[in-house]
Design an enzyme around this catalytic site. Structure first.
Site: not given
Length: 358
Positions: A34, A130, A254, A302
């Protein structure tokens, strides 16, 4: 071309599948593919396991259709079942094994006109809470589905919540709940995920479901993949694209969150959070440059991140950088970032080229 690559060793995936089979002798194994084979590429992983894997497991019908296009014979398990009634017809056309995890799914299955019956896996909620039936509900659903024209095999499945926490009391309770249904007439049973395959032989049943172990990462916080005999499949590597001198007291990145405590050499690496590297990785997180560990310096951007090369004066632009792989296990990076290897592997984005090694 931007110097960033996810190199995937397909022989490692074959090796890790074989480890799962050796841990559970005589059992069959669904290779869990998956989420694009946990970020490794479902087409390539299914192709390399073709003829070796007893079956594949996926999360949704779209994934199942992609796997079926690659392998027209092997069993494919739809782990969450069908979400709409019409999907049962497509599941039958594709020849899938389908989980039924609630009364709505069971009713839709019994109402579906199918071209051929399905192998059905009734899901027991053994304690994770779940998906799945409670024990009494499951007994009732078993009686409804046994012998129904839509059903070929009728099987039992459940999922551990804490198998990665060895000795957790819930593991024993879940196993007891599963074994409490032994008197029901099921064709096959499946309970063990990677962690249970490796450490809980009593949970192996008929089919096991290797997931994270298939890709060479450990399900355990306190046992490394290497100790488990697993080989890492993915190596995320980049290069230094800049090196600069930074004076003591100057900041990097940053938010100016990292300041040089001494005159420093800072390298810029061609990888960032848009590639899947965790933005929340703290300063000091290890990165491998020229085979040597150096610390992350400042916030991940990024498209780039910075590393402190002060103790590696020989490093120059173009030198190789390993973000994770053989020298730095993905599980170690994940622990440094407060997450798990599963998340890092599945978040490597599509803009990172995959290079496959046979």
């Amino acid at each position: 071309m931007r110097p960033l690559i996810a190199a995937i060793d397909l022989s490692a995936i074959r090796h890790n599948y074989a480890v799962a089979k050796r841990c559970a002798p005589g059992r069959e194994a669904f290779a869990v593919v998956k989420a694009n084979a946990y970020g490794h590429g479902v087409r390539e992983v299914v192709s390399v396991l073709h003829g070796e894997a007893d079956g594949f497991a996926v999360a949704c019908l779209e994934e199942a259709a992609e796997v079926r296009a690659l392998d027209d014979q092997t069993r494919i398990l739809l782990l969450e079942g069908c979400f709409e009634a019409v999907e049962y017809q497509l599941a039958a056309q594709l020849g899938l094994d389908v989980v039924v995890q609630g009364s709505e799914q069971a009713a839709a299955l019994l109402a579906a006109p199918l071209s051929r019956p399905l192998n059905v896996w009734l899901k027991l909620d053994s304690g994770m809470h779940r998906l799945g039936f409670g024990e009494d509900e499951l007994r009732h659903c078993h009686a409804r589905l046994k012998g129904a024209p839509q059903v070929a095999e009728l099987n039992l499945i459940s999922h551990f919540a804490c198998a990665d926490l060895r000795g957790h009391e819930l593991n024993e309770r879940q196993l007891e709940s599963f074994l409490g249904l032994l008197e029901l007439d099921f064709d096959r049973r499946s309970l063990a995920n990677s962690a249970a395959i490796l450490t809980m032989p009593a949970a192996h049943m008929d089919w096991v479901r290797p997931g994270i172990m298939l890709y060479g990462a450990s399900p355990f916080a306190d046992i490394s993949a290497h100790e488990l005999g697993l080989k890492p499949a993915m190596s995320l590597s980049a290069k230094l694209i800049a090196v600069r001198e930074v004076a003591m007291g100057e900041s990097v990145g940053y938010g100016a969150t990292w300041e040089a405590a001494r005159p420093s050499r800072i390298g810029t690496v061609s990888c960032g959070y848009a590639d899947g590297y965790p933005r929340h990785a703290p300063s000091g997180t290890p990165v491998i440059v020229n085979g040597q560990r150096v610390p992350l310096a400042g916030r991940v951007s990024m498209d780039m991140l910075a590393v402190d090369l002060t103790d590696l004066p020989s490093a120059v632009v173009g030198d190789p950088v390993e973000l994770w792989g053989a020298q730095l296990p993905v599980d170690e990076l994940a622990a440094a970032c407060g997450t798990i290897g599963y998340e890092l592997l599945t978040k490597v984005t599509a803009r990172v080229p995959r290079r496959y090694l046979a």
